[in-house]
Write a protein that holds these residues in place. Structure first.
Motif, PDB file in Angstrom:
ATOM      1  N   VAL A 148      40.026  43.155  25.784  1.00 14.04           N
ATOM      2  CA  VAL A 148      38.941  43.843  25.081  1.00 14.04           C
ATOM      3  C   VAL A 148      39.472  44.334  23.734  1.00 14.04           C
ATOM      4  O   VAL A 148      40.570  44.878  23.650  1.00 14.04           O
ATOM      5  CB  VAL A 148      38.360  45.009  25.899  1.00 14.04           C
ATOM      6  CG1 VAL A 148      37.671  44.494  27.148  1.00 14.04           C
ATOM      7  CG2 VAL A 148      39.437  46.017  26.276  1.00 14.04           C
ATOM      8  N   GLY A 149      38.698  44.103  22.694  1.00 14.28           N
ATOM      9  CA  GLY A 149      39.118  44.486  21.357  1.00 14.28           C
ATOM     10  C   GLY A 149      38.397  45.718  20.857  1.00 14.28           C
ATOM     11  O   GLY A 149      37.313  46.078  21.342  1.00 14.28           O
TER      12      GLY A 149
ATOM     13  N   GLU B 285      43.284  47.654  32.697  1.00 12.78           N
ATOM     14  CA  GLU B 285      44.373  48.631  32.570  1.00 12.78           C
ATOM     15  C   GLU B 285      44.312  49.442  31.276  1.00 12.78           C
ATOM     16  O   GLU B 285      44.824  50.549  31.194  1.00 12.78           O
ATOM     17  CB  GLU B 285      45.733  47.920  32.659  1.00 12.78           C
ATOM     18  CG  GLU B 285      45.967  47.175  33.957  1.00 12.78           C
ATOM     19  CD  GLU B 285      45.366  45.772  33.939  1.00 12.78           C
ATOM     20  OE1 GLU B 285      45.440  45.102  34.984  1.00 12.78           O
ATOM     21  OE2 GLU B 285      44.840  45.342  32.882  1.00 12.78           O
ATOM     22  N   MET B 286      43.705  48.862  30.236  1.00 12.08           N
ATOM     23  CA  MET B 286      43.634  49.511  28.922  1.00 12.08           C
ATOM     24  C   MET B 286      45.014  49.704  28.303  1.00 12.08           C
ATOM     25  O   MET B 286      45.300  50.708  27.648  1.00 12.08           O
ATOM     26  CB  MET B 286      42.897  50.861  28.996  1.00 12.08           C
ATOM     27  CG  MET B 286      41.453  50.756  29.408  1.00 12.08           C
ATOM     28  SD  MET B 286      40.425  49.938  28.149  1.00 12.08           S
ATOM     29  CE  MET B 286      39.801  48.555  29.101  1.00 12.08           C
ATOM     30  N   GLU B 287      45.890  48.712  28.508  1.00 11.84           N
ATOM     31  CA  GLU B 287      47.220  48.745  27.896  1.00 11.84           C
ATOM     32  C   GLU B 287      47.223  47.880  26.636  1.00 11.84           C
ATOM     33  O   GLU B 287      46.583  46.836  26.580  1.00 11.84           O
ATOM     34  CB  GLU B 287      48.272  48.247  28.883  1.00 11.84           C
ATOM     35  CG  GLU B 287      48.436  49.167  30.093  1.00 11.84           C
ATOM     36  CD  GLU B 287      49.430  48.621  31.109  1.00 11.84           C
ATOM     37  OE1 GLU B 287      49.898  47.470  30.928  1.00 11.84           O
ATOM     38  OE2 GLU B 287      49.732  49.340  32.076  1.00 11.84           O
TER      39      GLU B 287
ATOM     40  N   ALA C  82      33.110  51.496  31.782  1.00 15.70           N
ATOM     41  CA  ALA C  82      34.338  51.034  32.443  1.00 15.70           C
ATOM     42  C   ALA C  82      35.558  51.165  31.538  1.00 15.70           C
ATOM     43  O   ALA C  82      36.688  51.247  32.034  1.00 15.70           O
ATOM     44  CB  ALA C  82      34.178  49.581  32.891  1.00 15.70           C
ATOM     45  N   CYS C  83      35.329  51.191  30.227  1.00 13.48           N
ATOM     46  CA  CYS C  83      36.438  51.275  29.270  1.00 13.48           C
ATOM     47  C   CYS C  83      36.699  52.701  28.788  1.00 13.48           C
ATOM     48  O   CYS C  83      37.523  52.899  27.887  1.00 13.48           O
ATOM     49  CB  CYS C  83      36.151  50.384  28.063  1.00 13.48           C
ATOM     50  SG  CYS C  83      36.234  48.613  28.416  1.00 13.48           S
ATOM     51  N   CYS C  84      36.003  53.670  29.363  1.00 17.49           N
ATOM     52  CA  CYS C  84      36.149  55.053  28.899  1.00 17.49           C
ATOM     53  C   CYS C  84      37.100  55.847  29.788  1.00 17.49           C
ATOM     54  O   CYS C  84      36.873  55.996  30.991  1.00 17.49           O
ATOM     55  CB  CYS C  84      34.792  55.762  28.878  1.00 17.49           C
ATOM     56  SG  CYS C  84      33.748  55.279  27.487  1.00 17.49           S
TER      57      CYS C  84
ATOM     58  N   PRO D 293      35.054  54.920  24.186  1.00 13.97           N
ATOM     59  CA  PRO D 293      35.744  53.828  24.890  1.00 13.97           C
ATOM     60  C   PRO D 293      37.121  53.565  24.294  1.00 13.97           C
ATOM     61  O   PRO D 293      37.319  53.641  23.078  1.00 13.97           O
ATOM     62  CB  PRO D 293      34.804  52.625  24.736  1.00 13.97           C
ATOM     63  CG  PRO D 293      33.842  52.997  23.657  1.00 13.97           C
ATOM     64  CD  PRO D 293      33.742  54.479  23.667  1.00 13.97           C
ATOM     65  N   GLU D 294      38.058  53.266  25.166  1.00 14.93           N
ATOM     66  CA  GLU D 294      39.461  53.193  24.784  1.00 14.93           C
ATOM     67  C   GLU D 294      39.747  52.220  23.638  1.00 14.93           C
ATOM     68  O   GLU D 294      40.572  52.531  22.767  1.00 14.93           O
ATOM     69  CB  GLU D 294      40.310  52.857  26.009  1.00 14.93           C
ATOM     70  CG  GLU D 294      41.756  53.263  25.905  1.00 14.93           C
ATOM     71  CD  GLU D 294      41.984  54.762  25.776  1.00 14.93           C
ATOM     72  OE1 GLU D 294      43.119  55.138  25.420  1.00 14.93           O
ATOM     73  OE2 GLU D 294      41.045  55.554  26.021  1.00 14.93           O
TER      74      GLU D 294
END
Length: 253
Positions: A43-44, A69-71, A221-223, A228-229
């Motif tokens: 995800v960008g 994971e948002m890494e 889901a990205c927060c 959002p991350e």
């Protein structure tokens, strides 16, 4: 804010209308409808940060994070000089060229890291002419895009009214949302309570090649926090770049 000659405004309107013909509002990827977004791995997020008092030179930031994971997988920080002024409703003409360039640079050098969806700090369909910066970038990049704004754009009959405030108070937990309905009855986006700890909503709208329902669920889901991350990381890293290279300057997003 800079006033543009009327012929320049009309030219931008015409270009927006032409690009809008290529806009796809629905889901186009298998991962978008798969349980748990199975198949989504990258995800960008994009953002611009400025030195206070300088609205021409900015740090253009692209990050790619792993999902779920948002890494951090990739980041690109570039100082850019913006040639177009800020004009309400035409932010894309100011910001999209450098953001598109960052995505194209990644595609040329490390195509395996190209994001499968891009989060944009700004609006998509929730816009004066239903073609905001997230739509503009999505169509030109050919990638699914989601627009996420931190503040309400009062447009097409959607205003910060007592009814709107009441709807916000009714959002009890992270993931709760309500539609942003234009005077025409068309739903242009949703106000989303992105986490249990954040009572102030964010405003999610379709950019390109994604449905509103999927955009809202994916944003949630990205927060980890309110924003959002992918966008939060892009903002943090662009500000850090400016602090490192211009240590005496104040920064702003």
């Amino acid at each position: 804010m800079t006033a543009l000659p009327e012929d320049s405004v009309e030219k931008w309107k015409s270009e927006q209308a032409s690009l809008k013909q290529k806009l796809v509002e629905g889901d186009t990827e298998e991962w978008q409808t798969a349980p748990g977004f199975k198949g989504l791995e990258r995800v960008g997020g994009v953002d611009l940060s400025f030195i206070k008092g300088d609205d021409v030179n900015a740090c253009s930031q692209l990050v790619v994070l792993s999902f779920p994971e948002m890494e951090l997988m990739y980041e690109d920080s570039q100082m850019v000089t913006l040639s177009a002024p800020y004009v309400p409703g035409f932010l894309a003409f100011r910001e999209v060229p450098c953001l598109l360039e960052a995505l194209q640079r990644l595609e040329r050098t490390q195509p395996n890291l190209l994001p499968q969806v891009v989060f944009v700090d700004g609006n998509g369909l929730f816009h004066y002419r239903e073609f905001g910066v997230a739509c503009h970038l999505g169509v030109l990049a050919g990638l699914p895009c989601v627009g996420v704004a931190k503040n309400l754009l009062q447009v097409q009959g959607v205003i910060r009214s007592e009814e709107h405030q009441s709807q916000i108070r009714a959002l009890k937990k992270g993931g709760d949302s309500f539609p942003l309905k234009a005077a025409s009855g068309r739903v242009l986006g949703e106000a989303l309570r992105s986490s249990d700890s954040s009572t102030k909503p964010i405003y999610v709208s379709v950019g390109h090649r994604i449905s509103l329902d999927t955009a809202v669920r994916l944003t949630h889901a990205c927060c980890r926090f309110r924003v959002p991350e992918p966008i939060r990381q892009a903002d943090m890293r662009s500000r850090e770049y400016l602090r490192t290279h211009f240590p005496s300057a104040d920064t702003c997003g």
